[in-house]
Design an enzyme around this catalytic site. Sequence first.
Site, PDB file in Angstrom:
ATOM      1  N   CYS A 131       0.809  -1.228   0.000  1.00  0.00           N
ATOM      2  CA  CYS A 131       0.000   0.000   0.000  1.00  0.00           C
ATOM      3  C   CYS A 131       0.840   1.275   0.000  1.00  0.00           C
ATOM      4  CB  CYS A 131      -0.976   0.006   1.176  1.00  0.00           C
ATOM      5  SG  CYS A 131      -0.218  -0.296   2.771  1.00  0.00           S
ATOM      6  N   HIS A 256      -2.471   6.761   3.570  1.00  0.00           N
ATOM      7  CA  HIS A 256      -1.027   6.990   3.667  1.00  0.00           C
ATOM      8  C   HIS A 256      -0.683   8.275   2.912  1.00  0.00           C
ATOM      9  CE1 HIS A 256      -0.610   3.162   5.453  1.00  0.00           C
ATOM     10  NE2 HIS A 256      -0.020   2.478   4.491  1.00  0.00           N
TER      11      HIS A 256
HETATM   12  C1  2RA Z   1       1.612  -0.863   6.527  1.00  0.00           C
HETATM   13  N1  2RA Z   1       2.138  -0.949   4.191  1.00  0.00           N
HETATM   14  O1  2RA Z   1       1.127   0.261   6.371  1.00  0.00           O
HETATM   15  C2  2RA Z   1       1.887  -1.723   5.366  1.00  0.00           C
HETATM   16  C3  2RA Z   1       0.778  -2.689   5.172  1.00  0.00           C
HETATM   17  N2  2RA Z   1       0.910  -3.441   3.975  1.00  0.00           N
HETATM   18  O2  2RA Z   1       1.901  -1.321   7.630  1.00  0.00           O
END
Ligand code: 2RA
EC number: 1.2.1.11
Length: 359
Positions: A131, A256
């Site tokens: 991600c 994110h």
């Molecule tokens: C996280 N990218 O945010 C990782 C999960 N796949 O922990």
Amino acid sequence: MTGKPALAVVGATGAVGTVMLQILSQRADVWGEIRLVATPRSAGRKLTVRGVEVEVVALSEEAFDGIDVAMFDVPDEVSARWAPVAAAKGVVVVDNSGAFRMDPEVPLVVPEVNPHCARNRPRGIIANPNCTTLSMIVALGALHAEFGLRELVVSSYQAVSGAGRAGVDTLRAQLSMVAGTELGTKPGDVRRAVGDLTGPFPEPVALNVVPWAGSLREDGWSSEEMKVRDESRKILGLPKLPVAVTCVRVPVVTTHSLTVHARFQGEVTVDKAREILDTAPGVVLFDNPAAGEFPTPADVVGTDPTWVGRVRRALDDPTALELFVCGDNLRKGAALNTAQIAELVAAELTGRSGVADSA
Ligand code: 2RA
């Protein structure tokens, strides 16, 4: 194939699986049967997809009978064991775990960037990126296609849902412990208030930022940092691209964010970069700092595109751009990209042209 292909969703009851069922209910309906598959513990549960209740079946070899495409959202070890089982039955697997991403015989696909790679799948498996990589790569892919990427320096600001339901539960519990207090003013006061309730994180995440995601790798790097580096190189077809990454967890539930310093082959202009980002499929340019307009997770969460703001040319390097990028880590960062890849395969199986539509 004459009718619509049959789809299995493996891991239908998990955090990403739940978002996947919403996405399948919202997108153009290219699927015949949608079968929901999960651990034997969840078998028999009924979940709604496309407005219809569907009973979850237990993961087994028979669960793939009559299935054309299977989307896996399960832990690495479950994918490693079961994706080849499904592929051996002729099912095209789209896997969202880390088990196959760097396998040279498994393409790592972002439909807006490298859709053609989905057709070359010697193992019958296509991997979906992590991600954090996915939250920036659509915008970077568009800039790379025009300018030719030469170097990346990235810092992430990762939401707790990247660590699954336990991450979200931990943040919410910690927030309720610190809300309305004067905590955050003395060394260690938040840590003492939170005690052992740090969940999947090495430090308190409420009223804090934690410069760590994943597990320890060589020379102090984290697994998450290595994923962003390795996966960006593979998706962009730049195996030697210099990439420096620092991953940080922040007290955000979902979405994110990343700061990106991207150096290109020659001089770049902000006007051209803005034109590219403004027209790139799957990207929204939201960049007017004079009006206080830039993307933040609080507004981006629940949306599909990659949002880009704070576009600037580096002050000391006319070949480099600075960006701030946000993407919903459960949608484009996981379920949506998986669904888009599966739709490319469905189009291929039915002889239609695939459209990598993220809207
Ligand atoms: C996280 N990218 O945010 C990782 C999960 N796949 O922990």
